[in-house]
Design a protein around this motif. Structure first.
Motif, PDB file in Angstrom:
ATOM      1  N   PRO A 185       0.941  -1.178   0.034  1.00  0.00           N
ATOM      2  CA  PRO A 185      -0.195   0.091  -0.205  1.00  0.00           C
ATOM      3  C   PRO A 185       0.834   1.161  -0.064  1.00  0.00           C
ATOM      4  CG  PRO A 185      -0.821  -1.583   1.776  1.00  0.00           C
ATOM      5  CD  PRO A 185       0.637  -2.084   1.017  1.00  0.00           C
ATOM      6  N   PRO A 186       0.386   2.104  -0.786  1.00  0.00           N
ATOM      7  CA  PRO A 186       1.396   3.335  -0.864  1.00  0.00           C
ATOM      8  C   PRO A 186       1.587   4.000   0.271  1.00  0.00           C
ATOM      9  CG  PRO A 186      -0.079   3.254  -2.757  1.00  0.00           C
ATOM     10  CD  PRO A 186      -0.489   2.291  -1.795  1.00  0.00           C
ATOM     11  N   ALA A 187       0.475   4.401   1.027  1.00  0.00           N
ATOM     12  CA  ALA A 187       0.366   4.801   2.352  1.00  0.00           C
ATOM     13  C   ALA A 187       1.310   4.379   3.243  1.00  0.00           C
ATOM     14  CB  ALA A 187      -0.916   4.936   2.819  1.00  0.00           C
ATOM     15  N   LEU A 188       1.490   3.237   3.329  1.00  0.00           N
ATOM     16  CA  LEU A 188       2.682   2.419   4.177  1.00  0.00           C
ATOM     17  C   LEU A 188       3.938   2.836   3.860  1.00  0.00           C
ATOM     18  CD1 LEU A 188       3.020   0.394   6.414  1.00  0.00           C
ATOM     19  CD2 LEU A 188       3.114  -1.460   4.643  1.00  0.00           C
ATOM     20  N   ILE A 189       4.212   2.626   2.507  1.00  0.00           N
ATOM     21  CA  ILE A 189       5.662   2.979   1.970  1.00  0.00           C
ATOM     22  C   ILE A 189       5.944   4.589   2.528  1.00  0.00           C
ATOM     23  CG2 ILE A 189       6.879   3.255  -0.115  1.00  0.00           C
ATOM     24  CD1 ILE A 189       5.253   1.254  -1.522  1.00  0.00           C
ATOM     25  N   LEU A 190       4.937   5.332   1.937  1.00  0.00           N
ATOM     26  CA  LEU A 190       5.119   6.880   2.237  1.00  0.00           C
ATOM     27  C   LEU A 190       5.263   7.212   3.729  1.00  0.00           C
ATOM     28  CD1 LEU A 190       3.078   8.516  -0.575  1.00  0.00           C
ATOM     29  CD2 LEU A 190       5.636   8.466  -0.409  1.00  0.00           C
ATOM     30  N   SER A 191       4.449   6.637   4.561  1.00  0.00           N
ATOM     31  CA  SER A 191       4.429   6.762   5.897  1.00  0.00           C
ATOM     32  C   SER A 191       5.718   6.576   6.786  1.00  0.00           C
ATOM     33  CB  SER A 191       3.069   6.453   6.738  1.00  0.00           C
ATOM     34  OG  SER A 191       3.065   5.021   6.568  1.00  0.00           O
ATOM     35  N   PHE A 192       6.078   5.227   6.409  1.00  0.00           N
ATOM     36  CA  PHE A 192       7.344   4.685   6.966  1.00  0.00           C
ATOM     37  C   PHE A 192       8.528   5.489   6.467  1.00  0.00           C
ATOM     38  CE2 PHE A 192      11.212   1.999   6.848  1.00  0.00           C
ATOM     39  CZ  PHE A 192      11.214   1.740   8.208  1.00  0.00           C
ATOM     40  N   GLY A 193       8.766   5.921   5.390  1.00  0.00           N
ATOM     41  CA  GLY A 193       9.953   6.583   4.500  1.00  0.00           C
ATOM     42  C   GLY A 193       9.997   7.783   5.193  1.00  0.00           C
ATOM     43  N   ILE A 194       8.891   8.523   5.169  1.00  0.00           N
ATOM     44  CA  ILE A 194       8.919   9.734   5.479  1.00  0.00           C
ATOM     45  C   ILE A 194       9.309  10.090   7.241  1.00  0.00           C
ATOM     46  CG2 ILE A 194       7.564  12.070   5.859  1.00  0.00           C
ATOM     47  CD1 ILE A 194       6.396  11.345   3.289  1.00  0.00           C
ATOM     48  N   ALA A 195       8.820   9.018   8.151  1.00  0.00           N
ATOM     49  CA  ALA A 195       8.772   9.116   9.364  1.00  0.00           C
ATOM     50  C   ALA A 195      10.290   8.723   9.546  1.00  0.00           C
ATOM     51  CB  ALA A 195       7.825   8.000  10.073  1.00  0.00           C
ATOM     52  N   LEU A 196      10.687   7.713   8.873  1.00  0.00           N
ATOM     53  CA  LEU A 196      12.276   7.202   9.270  1.00  0.00           C
ATOM     54  C   LEU A 196      13.223   8.541   8.740  1.00  0.00           C
ATOM     55  CD1 LEU A 196      14.559   5.676   9.477  1.00  0.00           C
ATOM     56  CD2 LEU A 196      14.458   4.951   7.115  1.00  0.00           C
ATOM     57  N   SER A 197      13.025   9.477   7.764  1.00  0.00           N
ATOM     58  CA  SER A 197      13.706  10.489   7.411  1.00  0.00           C
ATOM     59  C   SER A 197      13.455  11.521   8.476  1.00  0.00           C
ATOM     60  CB  SER A 197      13.219  11.244   6.039  1.00  0.00           C
ATOM     61  OG  SER A 197      13.374  10.552   5.002  1.00  0.00           O
ATOM     62  N   VAL A 198      12.370  11.749   9.018  1.00  0.00           N
ATOM     63  CA  VAL A 198      12.293  12.887   9.896  1.00  0.00           C
ATOM     64  C   VAL A 198      12.758  12.305  11.182  1.00  0.00           C
ATOM     65  CG1 VAL A 198      10.399  13.679  11.731  1.00  0.00           C
ATOM     66  CG2 VAL A 198      10.081  13.582   9.152  1.00  0.00           C
ATOM     67  N   VAL A 199      12.845  10.936  11.676  1.00  0.00           N
ATOM     68  CA  VAL A 199      13.515  10.619  12.869  1.00  0.00           C
ATOM     69  C   VAL A 199      14.937  10.799  12.787  1.00  0.00           C
ATOM     70  CG1 VAL A 199      14.094   8.554  14.078  1.00  0.00           C
ATOM     71  CG2 VAL A 199      11.745   8.939  13.564  1.00  0.00           C
ATOM     72  N   LEU A 200      15.410  10.536  11.802  1.00  0.00           N
ATOM     73  CA  LEU A 200      16.910  10.560  11.247  1.00  0.00           C
ATOM     74  C   LEU A 200      17.360  12.183  11.591  1.00  0.00           C
ATOM     75  CD1 LEU A 200      17.280   8.661   8.371  1.00  0.00           C
ATOM     76  CD2 LEU A 200      18.652   8.068  10.376  1.00  0.00           C
ATOM     77  N   VAL A 201      16.215  13.124  11.083  1.00  0.00           N
ATOM     78  CA  VAL A 201      16.732  14.604  11.251  1.00  0.00           C
ATOM     79  C   VAL A 201      16.557  14.683  12.687  1.00  0.00           C
ATOM     80  CG1 VAL A 201      16.013  16.868  10.887  1.00  0.00           C
ATOM     81  CG2 VAL A 201      16.255  15.435   8.994  1.00  0.00           C
ATOM     82  N   LEU A 202      15.680  14.326  13.528  1.00  0.00           N
ATOM     83  CA  LEU A 202      15.503  14.677  15.029  1.00  0.00           C
ATOM     84  C   LEU A 202      16.502  14.213  15.864  1.00  0.00           C
ATOM     85  CD1 LEU A 202      11.665  14.312  15.165  1.00  0.00           C
ATOM     86  CD2 LEU A 202      13.278  16.577  14.954  1.00  0.00           C
ATOM     87  N   ALA A 203      17.008  12.853  15.284  1.00  0.00           N
ATOM     88  CA  ALA A 203      18.217  12.538  16.068  1.00  0.00           C
ATOM     89  C   ALA A 203      19.370  13.094  16.153  1.00  0.00           C
ATOM     90  CB  ALA A 203      18.766  11.085  15.417  1.00  0.00           C
ATOM     91  N   CYS A 204      19.423  13.987  15.215  1.00  0.00           N
ATOM     92  CA  CYS A 204      20.688  15.152  15.441  1.00  0.00           C
ATOM     93  C   CYS A 204      20.821  15.930  16.812  1.00  0.00           C
ATOM     94  CB  CYS A 204      20.907  16.068  14.236  1.00  0.00           C
ATOM     95  SG  CYS A 204      20.985  15.153  12.767  1.00  0.00           S
TER      96      CYS A 204
END
Length: 150
Positions: free
Chosen positions: A54-73
Motif C-alpha cells: 500500500p502506497p500509504a504504508l511506503i510513504l508513511s514509513f519512509g517519511i517517518a524514518l527521514s524525520v526521525v533521522l533529522v530529529l536524532a541530530c
C-alpha cells in the motif's frame, strides 16, 4: 527581538568560546545525509512497489524514518544519543528488505557513521589536550585566557 539562548545570556566580553564537539558534528552530518537518502529511497520504493505494498504504508514509513533521522541530530550530545544513532543505522540497513540496494547503502552509511564517531572522538581528545596545554602555557607566562598580557 529574538529570544536569546542560555549561552548567549551568560556570555560576557572576554569569555573564551566553548568548542563544539567534532564527534557530534560528524554524526549529525551522516544522519542528515541518511535522511535525504531515506527520503529518495522512499520515492524509489513508492514508484517500484506501489502495486505490491500500500502506497500509504511506503510513504508513511519512509517519511517517518527521514524525520526521525533529522530529529536524532538534536540528541547526539546526550549520553544515549550515539546509541540511538547506531539503532538508526540498523534500521537503515534493514530497509534493504523493501529495496535490496539499500542493504549496500545502509552498510556504507554505517561505515561512515563508525568512522565519523571514531575520528570525531580522536579530534575532540586532541583538541582537549591542546586546550589544556594552552591554558598551562598561559598560566606559566602570565596571560589571561583572552590572550592579553597581565
Amino acid at each position: 527581538m529574538a529570544k536569546l539562548t542560555k549561552a548567549q545570556r551568560e556570555w560576557r566580553p572576554g569569555m573564551p568560546k566553548q568548542r563544539r564537539s567534532t564527534k557530534v558534528m560528524f554524526a549529525s552530518t551522516v544522519l542528515l545525509l541518511e535522511a535525504f537518502v531515506a527520503f529518495f529511497a522512499t520515492l524509489a520504493v513508492f514508484g517500484l512497489k506501489r502495486g505490491e505494498v500500500p502506497p500509504a504504508l511506503i510513504l508513511s514509513f519512509g517519511i517517518a524514518l527521514s524525520v526521525v533521522l533529522v530529529l536524532a541530530c538534536a540528541v547526539l550530545s546526550k549520553p544515549w544519543g550515539i546509541g540511538t544513532g547506531w539503532a538508526l543505522q540498523l534500521v537503515l540497513v534493514l530497509t534493504g528488505i523493501a529495496e535490496p540496494t539499500m542493504f549496500v547503502v545502509g552498510v556504507l552509511f554505517a561505515a561512515c557513521w563508525w568512522y565519523g564517531i571514531r575520528a570525531g572522538m580522536r579530534i575532540d581528545r586532541e583538541n582537549a589536550q591542546r586546550d589544556r596545554e594552552q591554558a598551562e602555557w598561559n598560566a606559566a607566562h602570565g596571560e589571561d585566557p583572552t590572550g592579553q598580557s597581565a
